[in-house]
Design a protein around this motif. Structure first.
Motif, PDB file in Angstrom:
ATOM      1  N   GLU A 126      -3.240   2.842   0.721  1.00 20.73           N
ATOM      2  CA  GLU A 126      -4.228   2.113  -0.035  1.00 20.73           C
ATOM      3  C   GLU A 126      -5.150   1.502   0.916  1.00 20.73           C
ATOM      4  OE1 GLU A 126      -1.612  -0.215  -2.552  1.00 20.73           O
ATOM      5  OE2 GLU A 126      -2.592   1.000  -4.110  1.00 20.73           O
ATOM      6  N   LEU A 163       6.261   8.922  -4.572  1.00 24.71           N
ATOM      7  CA  LEU A 163       5.958   7.531  -4.800  1.00 24.71           C
ATOM      8  C   LEU A 163       5.720   7.150  -6.178  1.00 24.71           C
ATOM      9  CD1 LEU A 163       4.728   6.098  -1.408  1.00 24.71           C
ATOM     10  CD2 LEU A 163       7.233   5.805  -2.220  1.00 24.71           C
ATOM     11  N   THR A 181       0.867  -3.748  -4.416  1.00 23.20           N
ATOM     12  CA  THR A 181       1.652  -3.431  -5.747  1.00 23.20           C
ATOM     13  C   THR A 181       3.194  -3.203  -5.252  1.00 23.20           C
ATOM     14  OG1 THR A 181       2.069  -2.283  -7.769  1.00 23.20           O
ATOM     15  CG2 THR A 181       1.218  -1.036  -5.949  1.00 23.20           C
ATOM     16  N   VAL A 187       3.217   4.410  -7.844  1.00 26.02           N
ATOM     17  CA  VAL A 187       2.357   3.625  -7.567  1.00 26.02           C
ATOM     18  C   VAL A 187       1.456   3.119  -8.665  1.00 26.02           C
ATOM     19  CG1 VAL A 187       0.176   2.926  -6.121  1.00 26.02           C
ATOM     20  CG2 VAL A 187       2.248   4.468  -5.225  1.00 26.02           C
ATOM     21  N   LEU A 247      -6.928   5.779  -2.465  1.00 24.93           N
ATOM     22  CA  LEU A 247      -5.571   5.975  -2.184  1.00 24.93           C
ATOM     23  C   LEU A 247      -5.495   7.368  -1.576  1.00 24.93           C
ATOM     24  CD1 LEU A 247      -2.460   5.451  -2.525  1.00 24.93           C
ATOM     25  CD2 LEU A 247      -2.378   6.802  -4.531  1.00 24.93           C
ATOM     26  N   SER A 283      -0.928  -0.612   3.055  1.00 22.56           N
ATOM     27  CA  SER A 283      -2.130  -1.028   2.361  1.00 22.56           C
ATOM     28  C   SER A 283      -2.922  -1.704   3.389  1.00 22.56           C
ATOM     29  CB  SER A 283      -1.661  -2.084   1.418  1.00 22.56           C
ATOM     30  OG  SER A 283      -0.908  -1.403   0.411  1.00 22.56           O
ATOM     31  N   THR A 329       5.132  -3.470   1.338  1.00 23.87           N
ATOM     32  CA  THR A 329       4.484  -2.009   1.408  1.00 23.87           C
ATOM     33  C   THR A 329       3.435  -2.259   2.404  1.00 23.87           C
ATOM     34  OG1 THR A 329       3.320  -2.607  -0.569  1.00 23.87           O
ATOM     35  CG2 THR A 329       5.073  -1.079  -0.681  1.00 23.87           C
ATOM     36  N   VAL A 358       6.360  -0.533  -5.795  1.00 26.66           N
ATOM     37  CA  VAL A 358       6.461   0.811  -5.665  1.00 26.66           C
ATOM     38  C   VAL A 358       7.869   1.362  -5.876  1.00 26.66           C
ATOM     39  CG1 VAL A 358       4.327   1.152  -4.464  1.00 26.66           C
ATOM     40  CG2 VAL A 358       6.433   1.324  -3.036  1.00 26.66           C
ATOM     41  N   MET A 372       4.282   4.197   3.433  1.00 24.89           N
ATOM     42  CA  MET A 372       3.150   3.644   2.484  1.00 24.89           C
ATOM     43  C   MET A 372       2.702   2.514   3.061  1.00 24.89           C
ATOM     44  SD  MET A 372       2.366   3.129  -1.495  1.00 24.89           S
ATOM     45  CE  MET A 372       0.968   2.086  -2.026  1.00 24.89           C
TER      46      MET A 372
END
Length: 207
Positions: free
Chosen positions: A130, A45, A75, A47, A194, A206, A117, A77, A204
């Protein structure tokens, strides 16, 4: 095991570590800077931690908007399949993480929007998460053993618990975790990490 900032670099990367079929590279690019690398047997990934970048994967291209910092927002990715060659170019400079895991199947090069994400961006075996930890609090114990963690702090330092003992961490540090354990943000100093590991339920997310 703590891996302090600046001790793992393999040019041009600031961080270059592997653990149990996973890996993490972090690269800082100057204005207009670029880096080229192969994915080998891994899925990877892209990132953005600071700034945005253009991503070229073989003959395909996309642009990541990125963010002002890891504390500003989530963010977008990019997903890089195994067996490909990628180039990142940062028109305005920036810092970018490249979590990786040994893949068992080929998924397409694709874009993941920032709003997608947090729910889960699908991968084969790579789990990248994250986590933002407000000052004076601790992160949840939701990840598993055999994990790579990369940290950034608004200022000062934070702590990572390992076998119940605190290890001081600062921006750019990495800890290789033998067990599931929380990170702790010092009062007045927000902490980001992370987390990278391999698993059956991949993607992924967050927090």
């Amino acid at each position: 095991m703590k891996v302090p900032r600046g001790t793992t670099g393999e040019r041009p990367f600031d961080v270059y570590v592997t653990l149990n079929g996973t890996g993490l590279r972090v690269v800082t690019l100057a204005v207009g800077g670029r880096v080229r690398f192969g994915t080998g047997d891994d899925e990877v990934l892209v990132v953005p931690l600071l700034g945005g970048c253009d991503v070229a994967c073989d003959d395909e291209r996309m642009t990541l908007t990125g963010r002002r910092s890891v504390f500003a927002r989530g963010t977008d990715v990019a997903y890089l399949p195994r067996g490909t060659t990628a180039t990142l170019r940062a028109p305005n400079g920036g810092r970018f993480a490249l979590p990786a895991a040994r893949a068992g199947r080929d998924l397409p090069f694709r874009y993941g929007a920032a709003e997608d994400t947090p729910d889960t961006f699908a991968t084969d075996r790579l789990i990248a998460r994250e986590v933002l930890v407000p000052g004076g609090s601790r992160s949840p114990d939701e990840n598993g053993p055999g994990e790579i963690r990369y940290y950034e702090v608004t200022s000062g330092h934070g702590y990572q618990l390992v076998h119940g003992s605190p290890i001081e961490v600062r921006t750019g540090d990495v800890v290789l975790l033998p067990e599931c354990a929380p990170a702790v943000a010092a009062p007045g100093h927000d902490l980001y990490h992370l987390s990278v590991r391999v698993g059956q339920f991949s993607g992924m997310t967050s927090t």
